[in-house]
Write a protein that holds these residues in place. Sequence first.
Motif, mmCIF file in Angstrom:
data_model
loop_
_atom_site.group_PDB
_atom_site.id
_atom_site.type_symbol
_atom_site.label_atom_id
_atom_site.label_comp_id
_atom_site.label_asym_id
_atom_site.label_seq_id
_atom_site.Cartn_x
_atom_site.Cartn_y
_atom_site.Cartn_z
ATOM 1 N N GLN A 182 -8.081 -5.440 6.411
ATOM 2 C CA GLN A 182 -7.803 -4.741 5.156
ATOM 3 C C GLN A 182 -8.515 -3.388 5.131
ATOM 4 O O GLN A 182 -7.963 -2.382 4.665
ATOM 5 C CB GLN A 182 -8.238 -5.598 3.957
ATOM 6 C CG GLN A 182 -7.891 -5.027 2.601
ATOM 7 C CD GLN A 182 -6.421 -5.183 2.250
ATOM 8 O OE1 GLN A 182 -5.693 -5.930 2.886
ATOM 9 N NE2 GLN A 182 -5.978 -4.490 1.222
ATOM 10 N N ASN A 183 -9.719 -3.368 5.643
ATOM 11 C CA ASN A 183 -10.503 -2.133 5.688
ATOM 12 C C ASN A 183 -9.787 -1.060 6.510
ATOM 13 O O ASN A 183 -9.726 0.111 6.127
ATOM 14 C CB ASN A 183 -11.885 -2.415 6.288
ATOM 15 C CG ASN A 183 -12.856 -1.267 6.090
ATOM 16 O OD1 ASN A 183 -13.251 -0.966 4.978
ATOM 17 N ND2 ASN A 183 -13.223 -0.614 7.171
ATOM 18 N N PHE B 46 -8.456 6.201 -6.091
ATOM 19 C CA PHE B 46 -8.098 5.466 -4.881
ATOM 20 C C PHE B 46 -9.255 5.431 -3.877
ATOM 21 O O PHE B 46 -9.059 5.097 -2.718
ATOM 22 C CB PHE B 46 -6.857 6.085 -4.211
ATOM 23 C CG PHE B 46 -5.617 6.028 -5.063
ATOM 24 C CD1 PHE B 46 -5.476 5.072 -6.057
ATOM 25 C CD2 PHE B 46 -4.581 6.930 -4.870
ATOM 26 C CE1 PHE B 46 -4.335 5.016 -6.847
ATOM 27 C CE2 PHE B 46 -3.433 6.888 -5.649
ATOM 28 C CZ PHE B 46 -3.310 5.917 -6.649
ATOM 29 N N SER C 208 -13.180 4.100 -2.625
ATOM 30 C CA SER C 208 -14.117 2.977 -2.773
ATOM 31 C C SER C 208 -15.448 3.552 -3.241
ATOM 32 O O SER C 208 -16.250 4.022 -2.440
ATOM 33 C CB SER C 208 -14.281 2.229 -1.446
ATOM 34 O OG SER C 208 -14.543 3.134 -0.384
ATOM 35 N N LEU D 221 -6.039 5.888 3.341
ATOM 36 C CA LEU D 221 -5.849 6.040 1.903
ATOM 37 C C LEU D 221 -7.140 6.496 1.229
ATOM 38 O O LEU D 221 -7.157 7.442 0.438
ATOM 39 C CB LEU D 221 -5.382 4.701 1.310
ATOM 40 C CG LEU D 221 -5.223 4.605 -0.202
ATOM 41 C CD1 LEU D 221 -3.966 5.329 -0.648
ATOM 42 C CD2 LEU D 221 -5.170 3.151 -0.639
ATOM 43 N N ARG D 222 -8.236 5.826 1.554
ATOM 44 C CA ARG D 222 -9.531 6.159 0.956
ATOM 45 C C ARG D 222 -9.997 7.554 1.368
ATOM 46 O O ARG D 222 -10.517 8.316 0.563
ATOM 47 C CB ARG D 222 -10.575 5.108 1.368
ATOM 48 C CG ARG D 222 -10.364 3.753 0.725
ATOM 49 C CD ARG D 222 -11.375 2.726 1.203
ATOM 50 N NE ARG D 222 -11.016 2.184 2.519
ATOM 51 C CZ ARG D 222 -11.803 2.173 3.568
ATOM 52 N NH1 ARG D 222 -13.012 2.708 3.508
ATOM 53 N NH2 ARG D 222 -11.415 1.623 4.708
ATOM 54 N N PHE E 272 -6.983 1.704 -8.316
ATOM 55 C CA PHE E 272 -6.616 0.904 -7.147
ATOM 56 C C PHE E 272 -7.103 -0.539 -7.297
ATOM 57 O O PHE E 272 -6.350 -1.482 -7.064
ATOM 58 C CB PHE E 272 -7.198 1.526 -5.876
ATOM 59 C CG PHE E 272 -6.791 0.808 -4.618
ATOM 60 C CD1 PHE E 272 -5.542 1.024 -4.065
ATOM 61 C CD2 PHE E 272 -7.650 -0.086 -3.987
ATOM 62 C CE1 PHE E 272 -5.142 0.355 -2.901
ATOM 63 C CE2 PHE E 272 -7.275 -0.752 -2.842
ATOM 64 C CZ PHE E 272 -6.015 -0.530 -2.292
ATOM 65 N N LEU F 99 0.808 -1.221 0.000
ATOM 66 C CA LEU F 99 0.000 0.000 0.000
ATOM 67 C C LEU F 99 0.845 1.277 0.000
ATOM 68 O O LEU F 99 0.339 2.366 -0.284
ATOM 69 C CB LEU F 99 -0.945 0.013 1.206
ATOM 70 C CG LEU F 99 -2.059 -1.038 1.209
ATOM 71 C CD1 LEU F 99 -2.825 -0.996 2.526
ATOM 72 C CD2 LEU F 99 -3.011 -0.847 0.039
ATOM 73 N N THR G 186 -6.637 0.376 4.656
ATOM 74 C CA THR G 186 -6.883 1.285 3.528
ATOM 75 C C THR G 186 -7.722 2.505 3.913
ATOM 76 O O THR G 186 -7.978 3.363 3.074
ATOM 77 C CB THR G 186 -7.602 0.558 2.373
ATOM 78 O OG1 THR G 186 -8.932 0.188 2.788
ATOM 79 C CG2 THR G 186 -6.837 -0.678 1.922
ATOM 80 N N LYS H 260 -0.071 5.341 -1.012
ATOM 81 C CA LYS H 260 -0.061 6.392 0.005
ATOM 82 C C LYS H 260 0.914 7.506 -0.377
ATOM 83 O O LYS H 260 0.635 8.690 -0.163
ATOM 84 C CB LYS H 260 0.315 5.801 1.363
ATOM 85 C CG LYS H 260 -0.769 4.905 1.953
ATOM 86 C CD LYS H 260 -0.436 4.495 3.375
ATOM 87 C CE LYS H 260 -1.593 3.731 4.004
ATOM 88 N NZ LYS H 260 -1.338 3.392 5.415
ATOM 89 N N PHE I 191 -10.328 -3.115 -1.038
ATOM 90 C CA PHE I 191 -10.488 -2.024 -0.084
ATOM 91 C C PHE I 191 -10.740 -2.504 1.339
ATOM 92 O O PHE I 191 -10.257 -1.905 2.288
ATOM 93 C CB PHE I 191 -11.648 -1.115 -0.508
ATOM 94 C CG PHE I 191 -11.348 -0.255 -1.696
ATOM 95 C CD1 PHE I 191 -10.456 0.800 -1.611
ATOM 96 C CD2 PHE I 191 -11.966 -0.503 -2.915
ATOM 97 C CE1 PHE I 191 -10.179 1.598 -2.707
ATOM 98 C CE2 PHE I 191 -11.702 0.286 -4.022
ATOM 99 C CZ PHE I 191 -10.803 1.339 -3.924
#
Length: 358
Positions: A301-302, A320, A322, A308-309, A284, A93, A305, A97, A272
């Motif tokens: 994982q959520n 990038f 969701s 980032l999201r 992404f 990731l 990210t 970022k 995501f």
Amino acid sequence: MWYQNDVTKNLGTKYPIIQAGMAGGITTPELVASVSNSGGLGTIGAGYMSVTDLNECIKHVKKQTNLPFGVNFFIPEEPEYSEEQLNQMQKLLKPFKKELNLFNDGPFILKQIDIERQMETVLKEKVPVCSFTFGIPPKEIMKELKKEGIQVIGTATTVEEALINQECGVDLIVAQGSEAGGHRGTFLGTYDESMIGTFSLLPQVVDAVEVPVIAAGGVMDGRGVVAALALGAKGVQMGTAFLTNKESGAKEIHKKAILQAEETSTTLTSAFSGKPARGITNSFIHMMKEYENQILPYPVQNALTKELRREAGNQRNPEFMSLWSGQSPRLSKDVNVHELMDSLVMEVEKGIHNLTGQ
């Protein structure tokens, strides 16, 4: 009348139309209250909410409506993962970022949602309806909800899941087809096995259970409502249709992406969150495809990210983000909630008249 049935009776609404409890800030108090004030059931998406945030949101909804509304919860999961897997995903990731100028490399801490404390808030505030995704509520929670007369809605993506929901004691079941945007409610078997379209799943669930069934997945207008009713549903749950409404808390760039999307624009991805979800394809998702076997389980994982999201949204970078969406984005509208609800009712009545002459 088409709208006077077990769903409206149980929920105390005028119409059997439920706004899905989309988590992540989409279900603002304004959206939820507007849906309820327009005759449907507005739903707070509490999947990622802290107890404090949930409490404040409920109070704000109550200030704007005295009609029934609901809260949707995610059943907690205990993920299994190693430190090595965590480090590997963090490494993957980093380039994403870096592109967003994110350089925070602090220790990873997984904050789990305390559903029991969330429930205490719901019981204290006497929220009339609770719905659950990713499984069935624990017996202790069900007992408390039933004791307070709160209506409980379960989510199923297969007939077997519907039967388990019924055995658990839910009052209504959402049959969620594979067309649905965002996360799928699957909690049994594999996700591939549960990829059943709404109008294939719906009549099979209706035949298998005794409680009222609500159709979800791909329903965007009155035509979808009429079709769902014809297949035995007593109501519909709609997410993407409300996401693009003016009262929605979705980022404007997210709304724009849906309004400009085509039926071929969405895909299922775990990149995501670690759990399959349907959204608009972007860089992404495309770039993470080759690392599918390294994606960590939800909610790890959520959490990895999340920053980032969020930053992608702040920078208005859709590549990038969701961008959750169902398979019928061409039917989405940039309107107020009351306009959507009015058009839904008018289209349903027109559709029934065209079919029956009544």
